[in-house]
Design a protein around this motif. Structure first.
Motif, short mmCIF file in Angstrom:
data_model
loop_
_atom_site.label_atom_id
_atom_site.label_comp_id
_atom_site.label_asym_id
_atom_site.label_seq_id
_atom_site.Cartn_x
_atom_site.Cartn_y
_atom_site.Cartn_z
N GLU A 144 -5.45 -29.70 34.99
CA GLU A 144 -4.56 -30.76 34.49
C GLU A 144 -5.35 -31.85 33.76
OE1 GLU A 144 -2.74 -32.10 38.13
OE2 GLU A 144 -1.75 -30.18 38.47
N THR A 192 -4.89 -19.64 36.99
CA THR A 192 -4.91 -18.92 38.27
C THR A 192 -5.89 -17.75 38.19
OG1 THR A 192 -2.58 -19.50 38.55
CG2 THR A 192 -3.43 -17.78 39.98
N ASP A 197 -11.40 -27.56 39.55
CA ASP A 197 -10.09 -27.22 39.01
C ASP A 197 -9.64 -28.36 38.09
OD1 ASP A 197 -7.47 -26.68 38.42
OD2 ASP A 197 -6.88 -26.17 40.47
N SER A 247 -6.07 -25.01 32.63
CA SER A 247 -4.78 -24.34 32.37
C SER A 247 -4.24 -24.79 31.02
CB SER A 247 -3.76 -24.70 33.44
OG SER A 247 -2.48 -24.23 33.07
C1 LIG Z 1 -4.08 -28.11 39.67
C2 LIG Z 1 -3.69 -26.79 39.08
N1 LIG Z 1 -4.47 -25.73 39.30
C3 LIG Z 1 -4.20 -24.53 38.78
C4 LIG Z 1 -3.08 -24.33 38.00
C5 LIG Z 1 -2.78 -22.95 37.51
O1 LIG Z 1 -2.63 -22.88 36.15
P1 LIG Z 1 -1.87 -21.64 35.48
O2 LIG Z 1 -0.42 -21.91 35.58
O3 LIG Z 1 -2.39 -21.66 34.07
O4 LIG Z 1 -2.28 -20.42 36.21
C6 LIG Z 1 -2.23 -25.39 37.72
C7 LIG Z 1 -1.04 -25.18 36.89
O5 LIG Z 1 -0.13 -25.83 36.78
C8 LIG Z 1 -2.53 -26.66 38.29
O6 LIG Z 1 -1.75 -27.72 38.07
#
Ligand SMILES: Cc1ncc(COP(=O)(O)O)c(C=O)c1O
Length: 389
Positions: free
Chosen positions: A157, A58, A154, A178
Protein backbone atom coordinates in the motif's frame (compact mmCIF):
# COMPACT_ATOMS: atom_id res chain seq x y z
CA UNK A 1 -25.68 12.94 -6.09
CA UNK A 2 -23.42 10.46 -7.87
CA UNK A 3 -21.74 7.92 -5.60
CA UNK A 4 -18.34 9.06 -4.31
CA UNK A 5 -16.05 6.03 -4.69
CA UNK A 6 -13.56 5.00 -2.04
CA UNK A 7 -10.74 4.38 -4.55
CA UNK A 8 -9.95 4.80 -8.22
CA UNK A 9 -7.00 5.21 -10.56
CA UNK A 10 -5.60 8.04 -12.65
CA UNK A 11 -5.46 6.89 -16.27
CA UNK A 12 -4.14 9.23 -18.97
CA UNK A 13 -3.31 8.98 -22.69
CA UNK A 14 0.17 7.69 -21.71
CA UNK A 15 -1.34 4.55 -20.13
CA UNK A 16 -3.68 4.05 -23.09
CA UNK A 17 -0.77 4.44 -25.58
CA UNK A 18 1.52 1.99 -23.75
CA UNK A 19 -1.20 -0.66 -23.32
CA UNK A 20 -2.26 -0.24 -26.95
CA UNK A 21 1.33 -0.74 -28.05
CA UNK A 22 1.68 -3.82 -25.81
CA UNK A 23 -1.50 -5.45 -27.07
CA UNK A 24 -0.47 -4.73 -30.66
CA UNK A 25 3.23 -5.59 -30.57
CA UNK A 26 4.34 -7.36 -27.38
CA UNK A 27 3.98 -10.96 -28.54
CA UNK A 28 6.32 -13.94 -29.16
CA UNK A 29 9.93 -12.66 -29.33
CA UNK A 30 8.82 -9.26 -27.95
CA UNK A 31 6.53 -10.69 -25.26
CA UNK A 32 8.80 -9.51 -22.43
CA UNK A 33 9.73 -6.05 -23.67
CA UNK A 34 7.38 -4.24 -21.30
CA UNK A 35 8.18 -6.52 -18.33
CA UNK A 36 11.87 -5.73 -18.76
CA UNK A 37 11.27 -1.98 -18.96
CA UNK A 38 8.87 -1.98 -16.01
CA UNK A 39 11.12 -4.15 -13.82
CA UNK A 40 14.25 -2.13 -14.62
CA UNK A 41 12.49 1.20 -14.00
CA UNK A 42 10.97 -0.10 -10.74
CA UNK A 43 14.30 -1.41 -9.42
CA UNK A 44 15.97 1.91 -10.34
CA UNK A 45 13.21 3.86 -8.63
CA UNK A 46 13.95 1.99 -5.39
CA UNK A 47 17.72 1.95 -5.85
CA UNK A 48 17.78 -1.88 -5.76
CA UNK A 49 19.32 -4.44 -8.13
CA UNK A 50 16.28 -6.61 -8.88
CA UNK A 51 12.53 -6.36 -9.46
CA UNK A 52 10.23 -9.17 -10.64
CA UNK A 53 6.75 -8.37 -11.99
CA UNK A 54 4.10 -10.82 -10.72
CA UNK A 55 0.33 -11.35 -10.94
CA UNK A 56 -0.27 -10.01 -7.41
CA UNK A 57 1.36 -8.99 -4.17
CA UNK A 58 -0.03 -12.16 -2.59
CA UNK A 59 2.03 -14.24 -5.05
CA UNK A 60 5.04 -11.99 -4.30
CA UNK A 61 4.69 -12.79 -0.59
CA UNK A 62 4.29 -16.49 -1.35
CA UNK A 63 7.47 -16.54 -3.45
CA UNK A 64 9.34 -14.48 -0.82
CA UNK A 65 8.63 -17.05 1.88
CA UNK A 66 9.55 -19.93 -0.43
CA UNK A 67 12.78 -18.25 -1.53
CA UNK A 68 13.75 -17.63 2.11
CA UNK A 69 13.14 -21.32 2.83
CA UNK A 70 10.24 -20.77 5.25
CA UNK A 71 8.21 -23.94 5.79
CA UNK A 72 6.45 -26.21 8.29
CA UNK A 73 7.76 -25.82 11.87
CA UNK A 74 8.60 -22.14 11.24
CA UNK A 75 6.81 -19.11 12.64
CA UNK A 76 6.44 -15.80 10.83
CA UNK A 77 5.49 -12.60 12.64
CA UNK A 78 2.95 -10.22 11.04
CA UNK A 79 1.06 -7.24 12.44
CA UNK A 80 -2.44 -8.12 13.64
CA UNK A 81 -3.91 -5.09 11.84
CA UNK A 82 -3.46 -5.71 8.12
CA UNK A 83 -5.18 -7.26 5.12
CA UNK A 84 -5.17 -11.08 5.27
CA UNK A 85 -2.95 -11.19 2.16
CA UNK A 86 0.01 -10.22 4.38
CA UNK A 87 -0.50 -13.43 6.39
CA UNK A 88 -2.23 -16.01 4.17
CA UNK A 89 0.98 -16.98 2.27
CA UNK A 90 2.50 -18.03 5.62
CA UNK A 91 -0.16 -20.75 5.73
CA UNK A 92 0.43 -21.61 2.03
CA UNK A 93 4.01 -22.67 2.92
CA UNK A 94 2.87 -24.62 5.98
CA UNK A 95 4.31 -22.18 8.55
CA UNK A 96 2.44 -20.54 11.45
CA UNK A 97 1.50 -16.85 11.53
CA UNK A 98 2.10 -15.00 14.80
CA UNK A 99 0.10 -11.79 15.13
CA UNK A 100 2.02 -8.97 16.85
CA UNK A 101 0.53 -5.67 17.93
CA UNK A 102 0.76 -2.37 16.08
CA UNK A 103 2.24 0.89 17.33
CA UNK A 104 -0.26 3.60 18.26
CA UNK A 105 2.00 6.24 16.64
CA UNK A 106 2.33 4.60 13.20
CA UNK A 107 -0.52 2.02 12.96
CA UNK A 108 2.26 -0.34 11.80
CA UNK A 109 4.09 -3.25 13.48
CA UNK A 110 5.41 -2.33 16.93
CA UNK A 111 9.08 -3.20 17.43
CA UNK A 112 8.41 -4.06 21.10
CA UNK A 113 5.56 -6.42 20.26
CA UNK A 114 7.61 -7.98 17.45
CA UNK A 115 10.42 -8.71 19.89
CA UNK A 116 8.00 -10.15 22.48
CA UNK A 117 6.58 -12.55 19.88
CA UNK A 118 9.94 -14.02 18.85
CA UNK A 119 10.52 -17.69 19.70
CA UNK A 120 13.15 -20.22 18.67
CA UNK A 121 10.90 -21.00 15.68
CA UNK A 122 10.69 -17.45 14.30
CA UNK A 123 12.14 -17.42 10.81
CA UNK A 124 10.82 -14.19 9.27
CA UNK A 125 8.91 -11.01 9.96
CA UNK A 126 6.57 -9.18 7.58
CA UNK A 127 6.27 -5.51 8.58
CA UNK A 128 3.43 -3.81 6.70
CA UNK A 129 3.48 -0.18 5.53
CA UNK A 130 -0.16 0.30 6.47
CA UNK A 131 -2.26 2.67 4.36
CA UNK A 132 0.96 4.22 3.00
CA UNK A 133 2.61 4.93 6.35
CA UNK A 134 5.75 3.17 7.59
CA UNK A 135 6.78 1.58 10.90
CA UNK A 136 9.79 2.55 12.99
CA UNK A 137 12.09 0.73 10.57
CA UNK A 138 15.33 1.39 12.50
CA UNK A 139 13.91 -0.31 15.58
CA UNK A 140 12.41 -3.24 13.63
CA UNK A 141 15.55 -3.88 11.61
CA UNK A 142 17.71 -3.73 14.73
CA UNK A 143 15.63 -6.47 16.41
CA UNK A 144 15.54 -8.57 13.23
CA UNK A 145 19.32 -8.34 12.76
CA UNK A 146 20.05 -9.11 16.42
CA UNK A 147 17.77 -12.18 16.33
CA UNK A 148 18.79 -13.26 12.84
CA UNK A 149 15.27 -13.02 11.40
CA UNK A 150 14.62 -12.41 7.69
CA UNK A 151 12.57 -9.33 6.78
CA UNK A 152 9.94 -9.17 4.03
CA UNK A 153 8.61 -5.61 3.79
CA UNK A 154 4.97 -5.60 2.73
CA UNK A 155 4.85 -2.28 0.87
CA UNK A 156 1.65 -3.28 -0.98
CA UNK A 157 0.00 0.00 0.00
CA UNK A 158 3.05 2.23 0.13
CA UNK A 159 4.57 2.84 -3.31
CA UNK A 160 6.05 6.33 -3.05
CA UNK A 161 6.42 6.42 0.76
CA UNK A 162 9.81 7.10 2.38
CA UNK A 163 11.44 6.49 5.75
CA UNK A 164 14.42 8.74 6.48
CA UNK A 165 14.77 9.43 2.76
CA UNK A 166 14.78 5.74 1.74
CA UNK A 167 11.88 4.42 -0.32
CA UNK A 168 9.26 2.00 1.00
CA UNK A 169 9.95 -1.55 -0.15
CA UNK A 170 13.72 -1.16 -0.08
CA UNK A 171 14.15 -2.27 3.55
CA UNK A 172 14.74 -5.90 4.49
CA UNK A 173 15.72 -8.91 2.42
CA UNK A 174 12.73 -8.60 0.10
CA UNK A 175 10.06 -5.95 -0.54
CA UNK A 176 6.66 -6.55 -2.14
CA UNK A 177 4.12 -4.25 -3.80
CA UNK A 178 0.51 -4.54 -4.99
CA UNK A 179 -0.87 -2.93 -8.15
CA UNK A 180 -4.46 -3.96 -7.44
CA UNK A 181 -7.08 -1.64 -8.97
CA UNK A 182 -7.49 0.32 -5.74
CA UNK A 183 -3.78 1.10 -5.40
CA UNK A 184 -2.13 4.45 -6.19
CA UNK A 185 0.01 2.82 -8.87
CA UNK A 186 -2.14 0.19 -10.56
CA UNK A 187 -2.07 -2.48 -13.26
CA UNK A 188 -5.63 -3.68 -12.50
CA UNK A 189 -4.22 -6.72 -10.72
CA UNK A 190 -0.49 -7.16 -10.27
CA UNK A 191 2.48 -7.10 -7.95
CA UNK A 192 6.24 -6.68 -7.75
CA UNK A 193 8.93 -8.39 -5.71
CA UNK A 194 12.15 -6.43 -5.16
CA UNK A 195 15.46 -7.43 -3.64
CA UNK A 196 19.16 -6.62 -3.61
CA UNK A 197 20.09 -10.25 -2.98
CA UNK A 198 21.14 -12.18 -6.11
CA UNK A 199 20.45 -15.58 -4.49
CA UNK A 200 16.83 -14.69 -3.67
CA UNK A 201 16.29 -13.11 -7.09
CA UNK A 202 17.45 -16.22 -8.95
CA UNK A 203 15.40 -18.53 -6.72
CA UNK A 204 12.28 -16.39 -7.32
CA UNK A 205 12.76 -16.43 -11.12
CA UNK A 206 13.02 -20.21 -10.99
CA UNK A 207 10.04 -20.76 -8.66
CA UNK A 208 7.71 -18.45 -10.52
CA UNK A 209 8.03 -20.32 -13.83
CA UNK A 210 7.31 -23.97 -13.04
CA UNK A 211 10.81 -24.65 -11.73
CA UNK A 212 12.65 -24.09 -14.98
CA UNK A 213 15.74 -21.99 -15.58
CA UNK A 214 15.16 -18.44 -16.84
CA UNK A 215 15.42 -18.40 -20.64
CA UNK A 216 14.75 -22.16 -20.91
CA UNK A 217 13.36 -23.05 -24.35
CA UNK A 218 13.30 -26.83 -23.85
CA UNK A 219 10.40 -26.91 -21.37
CA UNK A 220 12.62 -28.69 -18.85
CA UNK A 221 11.42 -28.64 -15.23
CA UNK A 222 13.79 -29.20 -12.31
CA UNK A 223 11.15 -28.84 -9.58
CA UNK A 224 7.38 -28.66 -9.26
CA UNK A 225 6.83 -24.94 -8.71
CA UNK A 226 4.40 -22.15 -9.65
CA UNK A 227 3.21 -20.09 -12.60
CA UNK A 228 3.20 -16.49 -11.45
CA UNK A 229 3.55 -14.06 -14.34
CA UNK A 230 2.12 -10.68 -15.22
CA UNK A 231 0.81 -10.03 -18.76
CA UNK A 232 2.54 -7.57 -21.11
CA UNK A 233 -0.52 -5.33 -21.08
CA UNK A 234 -0.30 -5.03 -17.30
CA UNK A 235 3.45 -4.40 -17.45
CA UNK A 236 2.86 -1.61 -20.01
CA UNK A 237 0.22 -0.06 -17.77
CA UNK A 238 2.55 -0.32 -14.77
CA UNK A 239 5.41 1.34 -16.64
CA UNK A 240 3.22 4.27 -17.66
CA UNK A 241 1.99 4.66 -14.07
CA UNK A 242 5.52 4.47 -12.67
CA UNK A 243 6.64 7.24 -15.05
CA UNK A 244 3.93 9.37 -13.40
CA UNK A 245 4.61 8.34 -9.79
CA UNK A 246 5.62 11.80 -8.56
CA UNK A 247 2.42 13.28 -9.99
CA UNK A 248 0.32 10.47 -8.41
CA UNK A 249 2.03 11.01 -5.03
CA UNK A 250 1.47 14.76 -5.18
CA UNK A 251 -2.18 14.09 -5.84
CA UNK A 252 -2.52 11.77 -2.81
CA UNK A 253 -0.77 14.31 -0.60
CA UNK A 254 -3.07 17.03 -1.90
CA UNK A 255 -6.16 14.92 -1.08
CA UNK A 256 -4.83 14.30 2.43
CA UNK A 257 -4.26 18.05 2.91
CA UNK A 258 -7.88 18.74 1.90
CA UNK A 259 -9.12 16.31 4.55
CA UNK A 260 -6.65 17.66 7.11
CA UNK A 261 -7.91 21.22 6.64
CA UNK A 262 -11.51 20.07 7.10
CA UNK A 263 -11.03 17.58 9.93
CA UNK A 264 -7.89 18.39 11.93
CA UNK A 265 -9.69 20.29 14.68
CA UNK A 266 -12.41 17.69 15.26
CA UNK A 267 -12.01 16.41 18.79
CA UNK A 268 -11.61 12.66 19.05
CA UNK A 269 -10.82 12.15 15.35
CA UNK A 270 -7.31 11.21 14.20
CA UNK A 271 -6.20 11.13 10.58
CA UNK A 272 -3.29 9.11 9.11
CA UNK A 273 -0.10 9.43 11.18
CA UNK A 274 2.71 11.61 9.90
CA UNK A 275 5.80 10.62 11.89
CA UNK A 276 8.70 13.06 11.38
CA UNK A 277 10.83 10.20 9.94
CA UNK A 278 8.32 9.31 7.26
CA UNK A 279 6.84 10.61 4.04
CA UNK A 280 3.42 8.97 4.20
CA UNK A 281 2.07 7.94 0.77
CA UNK A 282 -1.56 8.31 1.97
CA UNK A 283 -2.89 5.39 -0.07
CA UNK A 284 -6.14 5.54 1.90
CA UNK A 285 -7.14 8.62 3.86
CA UNK A 286 -8.18 7.09 7.16
CA UNK A 287 -10.03 8.50 10.16
CA UNK A 288 -9.86 6.79 13.55
CA UNK A 289 -12.28 7.84 16.27
CA UNK A 290 -11.59 7.90 19.97
CA UNK A 291 -13.31 4.79 21.42
CA UNK A 292 -14.80 7.04 24.11
CA UNK A 293 -17.07 8.57 21.44
CA UNK A 294 -18.70 5.13 21.22
CA UNK A 295 -19.04 5.31 17.43
CA UNK A 296 -18.03 2.12 15.68
CA UNK A 297 -16.87 1.88 12.07
CA UNK A 298 -19.87 -0.10 10.78
CA UNK A 299 -22.25 2.64 11.96
CA UNK A 300 -20.23 5.31 10.15
CA UNK A 301 -19.99 3.20 7.00
CA UNK A 302 -23.74 2.54 6.98
CA UNK A 303 -24.57 6.22 7.44
CA UNK A 304 -22.10 7.35 4.75
CA UNK A 305 -23.43 4.72 2.39
CA UNK A 306 -27.03 6.01 2.85
CA UNK A 307 -25.66 9.33 1.57
CA UNK A 308 -23.97 7.72 -1.45
CA UNK A 309 -20.46 7.82 -0.02
CA UNK A 310 -18.34 4.73 -0.30
CA UNK A 311 -15.89 3.84 2.50
CA UNK A 312 -14.03 0.84 3.86
CA UNK A 313 -13.56 -0.46 7.37
CA UNK A 314 -10.14 -0.21 8.99
CA UNK A 315 -8.82 -3.77 8.71
CA UNK A 316 -10.18 -6.05 11.43
CA UNK A 317 -7.50 -7.66 13.61
CA UNK A 318 -6.54 -10.90 11.86
CA UNK A 319 -6.75 -12.66 15.22
CA UNK A 320 -10.47 -11.77 15.37
CA UNK A 321 -11.29 -13.43 12.04
CA UNK A 322 -13.07 -16.77 11.65
CA UNK A 323 -10.24 -17.76 9.30
CA UNK A 324 -7.78 -17.97 12.21
CA UNK A 325 -9.95 -19.29 15.02
CA UNK A 326 -8.27 -22.70 14.76
CA UNK A 327 -4.97 -21.15 15.89
CA UNK A 328 -3.86 -20.87 19.50
CA UNK A 329 -1.80 -17.92 18.23
CA UNK A 330 -5.02 -16.01 17.51
CA UNK A 331 -6.27 -16.45 21.07
CA UNK A 332 -2.98 -15.16 22.50
CA UNK A 333 -3.02 -12.22 20.09
CA UNK A 334 -6.55 -11.23 21.15
CA UNK A 335 -5.32 -10.94 24.73
CA UNK A 336 -2.03 -9.22 23.89
CA UNK A 337 -2.77 -6.75 21.09
CA UNK A 338 -4.47 -3.89 22.90
CA UNK A 339 -3.55 -1.22 20.35
CA UNK A 340 -4.95 -3.19 17.40
CA UNK A 341 -8.17 -3.83 19.31
CA UNK A 342 -8.42 -0.15 20.29
CA UNK A 343 -7.91 1.20 16.75
CA UNK A 344 -9.40 -1.32 14.32
CA UNK A 345 -13.07 -1.10 15.44
CA UNK A 346 -13.13 2.69 15.22
CA UNK A 347 -11.43 3.46 11.91
CA UNK A 348 -12.67 3.92 8.38
CA UNK A 349 -11.00 4.61 5.04
CA UNK A 350 -12.56 7.67 3.46
CA UNK A 351 -12.90 8.29 -0.30
CA UNK A 352 -9.34 8.53 -1.62
CA UNK A 353 -9.67 8.05 -5.40
CA UNK A 354 -7.06 9.89 -7.45
CA UNK A 355 -9.73 11.83 -9.33
CA UNK A 356 -11.54 12.98 -6.18
CA UNK A 357 -12.35 16.69 -6.20
CA UNK A 358 -12.00 19.30 -3.47
CA UNK A 359 -15.81 19.69 -3.54
CA UNK A 360 -16.33 15.97 -2.93
CA UNK A 361 -13.96 16.06 0.05
CA UNK A 362 -15.98 18.92 1.52
CA UNK A 363 -19.20 16.91 1.11
CA UNK A 364 -17.70 13.86 2.81
CA UNK A 365 -16.31 15.95 5.68
CA UNK A 366 -19.53 17.88 6.23
CA UNK A 367 -21.48 14.63 6.51
CA UNK A 368 -18.88 13.08 8.79
CA UNK A 369 -18.95 16.15 11.04
CA UNK A 370 -22.75 16.13 11.20
CA UNK A 371 -22.76 12.42 12.13
CA UNK A 372 -20.31 13.09 14.97
CA UNK A 373 -22.37 16.07 16.14
CA UNK A 374 -25.62 14.03 16.08
CA UNK A 375 -24.00 11.33 18.12
CA UNK A 376 -22.67 13.89 20.61
CA UNK A 377 -26.15 15.38 21.04
CA UNK A 378 -27.68 11.91 21.46
CA UNK A 379 -25.15 11.15 24.19
CA UNK A 380 -25.82 14.45 25.91
CA UNK A 381 -29.57 13.89 26.02
CA UNK A 382 -29.13 10.28 27.20
CA UNK A 383 -26.84 11.59 29.94
CA UNK A 384 -29.34 14.29 31.01
CA UNK A 385 -32.16 11.70 31.07
CA UNK A 386 -30.14 9.34 33.22
CA UNK A 387 -29.03 12.09 35.65
CA UNK A 388 -32.37 13.95 35.54
CA UNK A 389 -30.59 17.26 34.52
C1 LIG B 1 -1.08 -4.83 3.10
C2 LIG B 1 -1.39 -5.66 1.89
N1 LIG B 1 -0.63 -6.73 1.64
C3 LIG B 1 -0.84 -7.51 0.56
C4 LIG B 1 -1.85 -7.24 -0.33
C5 LIG B 1 -2.08 -8.18 -1.47
O1 LIG B 1 -2.07 -7.56 -2.69
P1 LIG B 1 -2.73 -8.26 -3.97
O2 LIG B 1 -4.19 -7.99 -3.90
O3 LIG B 1 -2.05 -7.57 -5.12
O4 LIG B 1 -2.40 -9.70 -3.90
C6 LIG B 1 -2.66 -6.13 -0.13
C7 LIG B 1 -3.74 -5.83 -1.08
O5 LIG B 1 -4.64 -5.17 -0.95
C8 LIG B 1 -2.44 -5.33 1.02
O6 LIG B 1 -3.20 -4.26 1.27
Amino acid sequence: MEKIPVAGPSITQKEIDYVTDAVTNAWYGDANVYHERFERAFANYLGLSHAVALPSCTSALHLSLLALGVGPEDEVIVPDATWIASAAPITYVGATPVFADIDQKTWCLSAESFEECITAKTKAVIPVDLYGNMPDMDALLEVAARKNISVIEDAAEAAGAEYKGKRAGSFGDIGVFSFHGSKTLTTGEGGMLVTDRDDLYHRVLFLRDHGRKPGDTQFWNHEVAYKYKMSSMQAALGLAQLERIDELMDRKRQIFQWYRVELSDIEGLTLNPQPPTTKNAFWMITAVLDPRLGIEKDYLQRELSKRNIDSRPFFHPLSSMPAYQYLEQAREARERNHVSYRICPYGINLPSALNLTRGQVTIVCEILKSLLEESRLRDQSAHSLSTGD
